[in-house]
Design a protein around this motif. Structure first.
Motif, mmCIF file in Angstrom:
data_model
loop_
_atom_site.group_PDB
_atom_site.id
_atom_site.type_symbol
_atom_site.label_atom_id
_atom_site.label_comp_id
_atom_site.label_asym_id
_atom_site.label_seq_id
_atom_site.Cartn_x
_atom_site.Cartn_y
_atom_site.Cartn_z
ATOM 1 N N GLU A 148 66.655 -20.587 58.813
ATOM 2 C CA GLU A 148 67.755 -20.461 57.856
ATOM 3 C C GLU A 148 69.071 -20.992 58.399
ATOM 4 O OE1 GLU A 148 69.391 -15.939 58.549
ATOM 5 O OE2 GLU A 148 67.582 -16.174 57.350
ATOM 6 N N ASP A 149 69.169 -21.196 59.723
ATOM 7 C CA ASP A 149 70.392 -21.733 60.331
ATOM 8 C C ASP A 149 70.410 -23.262 60.369
ATOM 9 O OD1 ASP A 149 70.834 -19.141 62.897
ATOM 10 O OD2 ASP A 149 71.183 -19.148 60.729
ATOM 11 N N ASP A 185 62.201 -24.000 51.247
ATOM 12 C CA ASP A 185 63.649 -24.187 51.158
ATOM 13 C C ASP A 185 64.082 -25.533 51.734
ATOM 14 O OD1 ASP A 185 65.077 -20.820 51.559
ATOM 15 O OD2 ASP A 185 63.889 -21.751 49.963
ATOM 16 N N PHE A 186 63.128 -26.286 52.287
ATOM 17 C CA PHE A 186 63.436 -27.584 52.887
ATOM 18 C C PHE A 186 62.760 -28.722 52.121
ATOM 19 C CE2 PHE A 186 64.466 -24.637 56.188
ATOM 20 C CZ PHE A 186 65.406 -25.261 57.000
ATOM 21 N N TYR A 187 63.378 -29.919 52.202
ATOM 22 C CA TYR A 187 62.809 -31.082 51.520
ATOM 23 C C TYR A 187 62.944 -32.310 52.419
ATOM 24 C CZ TYR A 187 61.666 -34.482 47.928
ATOM 25 O OH TYR A 187 61.062 -35.499 47.205
ATOM 26 N N ARG A 188 61.854 -33.072 52.502
ATOM 27 C CA ARG A 188 61.833 -34.328 53.284
ATOM 28 C C ARG A 188 62.349 -35.448 52.382
ATOM 29 N NH1 ARG A 188 57.990 -36.014 57.295
ATOM 30 N NH2 ARG A 188 58.839 -37.873 58.335
ATOM 31 N N LEU A 194 65.135 -34.172 57.011
ATOM 32 C CA LEU A 194 64.626 -32.965 56.373
ATOM 33 C C LEU A 194 65.837 -32.082 56.085
ATOM 34 C CD1 LEU A 194 62.017 -31.257 55.663
ATOM 35 C CD2 LEU A 194 62.321 -30.183 57.912
ATOM 36 N N VAL A 195 66.067 -31.753 54.821
ATOM 37 C CA VAL A 195 67.294 -31.022 54.456
ATOM 38 C C VAL A 195 66.976 -29.606 53.985
ATOM 39 C CG1 VAL A 195 68.492 -33.152 53.837
ATOM 40 C CG2 VAL A 195 67.315 -31.843 52.068
ATOM 41 N N ASN A 196 67.904 -28.717 54.229
ATOM 42 C CA ASN A 196 67.809 -27.332 53.767
ATOM 43 C C ASN A 196 68.565 -27.222 52.449
ATOM 44 O OD1 ASN A 196 68.025 -24.553 53.353
ATOM 45 N ND2 ASN A 196 68.355 -24.088 55.509
ATOM 46 N N PHE A 197 67.863 -26.909 51.371
ATOM 47 C CA PHE A 197 68.489 -26.815 50.048
ATOM 48 C C PHE A 197 69.698 -25.868 50.044
ATOM 49 C CE2 PHE A 197 64.236 -27.997 48.000
ATOM 50 C CZ PHE A 197 64.662 -29.281 47.666
ATOM 51 N N ASN A 198 69.672 -24.855 50.881
ATOM 52 C CA ASN A 198 70.745 -23.867 50.895
ATOM 53 C C ASN A 198 72.100 -24.448 51.272
ATOM 54 O OD1 ASN A 198 69.496 -21.038 50.452
ATOM 55 N ND2 ASN A 198 68.102 -22.000 51.911
#
Length: 239
Positions: A148-149, A185-188, A194-198
Motif C-alpha cells: 500500500e506504500d 489495486d495495481f495496474y501494468r 506498474l501503478v497503484n490506483f490509490n
C-alpha cells in the motif's frame, strides 16, 4: 519475551530475579549492574525493572535514554522512596514499586505488564496481516515494503525501482512477478511501469500522473487501464 532487572546492588537484583522466576519460570531474564551496562546492551528487554537511585547514569537518566531507542519498552521503577513518582510519568513508566517489595503487589504488577506486552504483540501481528508486504534485498539490506506504500514501480537498468512517498528503493527482480503479487489495486500500464490506483491523480492516453511522479501508458493498454481504474473507483466507493 525478555525481562530485565537493572540494580547496582547484587542482592536486590537477585531478589527481584527470584520473584520473576517464581511468577514466570520459563521466560528469559537478564541482569544489569548499572544504567551504563543496560544502555550498552545490544538487545533491550521487553519488560524492565529499573532502580532509580544508582550511580550515574541514575535510573531516570537511563530511562530517558532508553525511551529514545525503544518507545514500547515496559518500564517498572523500583526504589526506596516515592519522591520520583511524578518524574516516572514523564518517561512513560508502567508502574512504580517501593522497596521492600511485597510478593503479592510485585506479582500483580508483573502480570499486568506481561498482559500489556502480549496485547501489543497480538496487535502487531494483526497489523502485519492487514498490510501485505514485499520483502526485498536492496544494497545489502533486507527491507519490508508494504504494497500500500508503493506509488508505482518501474524497470530501470535491469532493476525494479519501488517509488514510495518517502523513498525510492531499487532491487533485482522481475516486474511480472511483482505484478502478480501486488494485487488488484495495481495496474501494468506499460512493460516498464506498474501503478497503484490509490495514488492516481489524473491521466491521458500517454501518461498517468501520480501523487509522486508519473508513469507511461502503452497505447494498446489505455482503454483497459481506464476500465480497470473505473472498476477500482466503484470498488472503493468513489464512483
Amino acid at each position: 519475551m525478555q525481562i530485565g532487572v537493572c540494580d547496582d546492588q547484587k542482592e536486590i537484583r537477585e531478589m527481584i530475579m527470584d520473584k520473576v522466576r517464581r511468577c514466570y519460570p520459563t521466560e528469559g531474564i537478564t541482569a544489569y549492574g548499572s544504567g551504563r551496562e543496560l544502555l550498552d546492551a545490544r538487545h533491550l528487554p521487553d519488560i524492565l525493572f529499573l532502580d532509580i537511585q544508582m550511580p550515574e547514569p541514575d535510573g531516570m537518566e537511563t530511562a530517558r535514554e532508553l525511551r529514545k531507542r525503544d518507545g514500547q519498552m515496559i518500564i517498572i521503577f523500583v526504589t526506596v522512596t516515592e519522591d520520583y513518582v511524578f518524574q516516572a510519568f514523564d518517561v512513560g513508566a508502567f508502574h512504580y514499586l517501593v522497596k521492600p517489595l511485597e510478593d503479592e503487589k510485585f506479582g500483580e504488577v508483573l502480570e499486568k505488564a506481561v498482559s500489556q506486552y502480549k496485547e501489543r504483540a497480538l496487535e502487531g501481528m494483526g497489523a502485519r496481516r492487514e498490510r501485505p508486504s514485499l520483502m526485498i534485498t536492496s544494497k545489502g539490506e533486507h527491507i519490508t515494503v508494504p504494497f500500500e506504500d508503493i506509488v508505482y514501480a518501474e524497470v530501470f537498468n535491469r532493476k525494479i525501482i519501488l517509488h514510495t512517498m518517502d523513498a525510492d528503493i531499487e532491487y533485482y527482480g522481475k516486474m511480472k512477478e511483482l505484478e502478480k503479487r501486488a494485487g488488484e489495486d495495481f495496474y501494468r500500464s506499460h512493460r516498464a511501469y506498474l501503478v497503484n490506483f490509490n495514488f492516481v491523480r489524473r491521466y491521458n492516453a500517454a501518461v498517468i500522473y501520480l501523487k509522486k511522479g508519473q508513469a507511461l501508458v502503452a497505447k494498446q493498454n489505455y482503454q483497459d487501464f481506464v476500465k480497470c481504474y473505473l472498476r477500482f473507483n466503484q470498488r472503493k466507493g468513489k464512483g
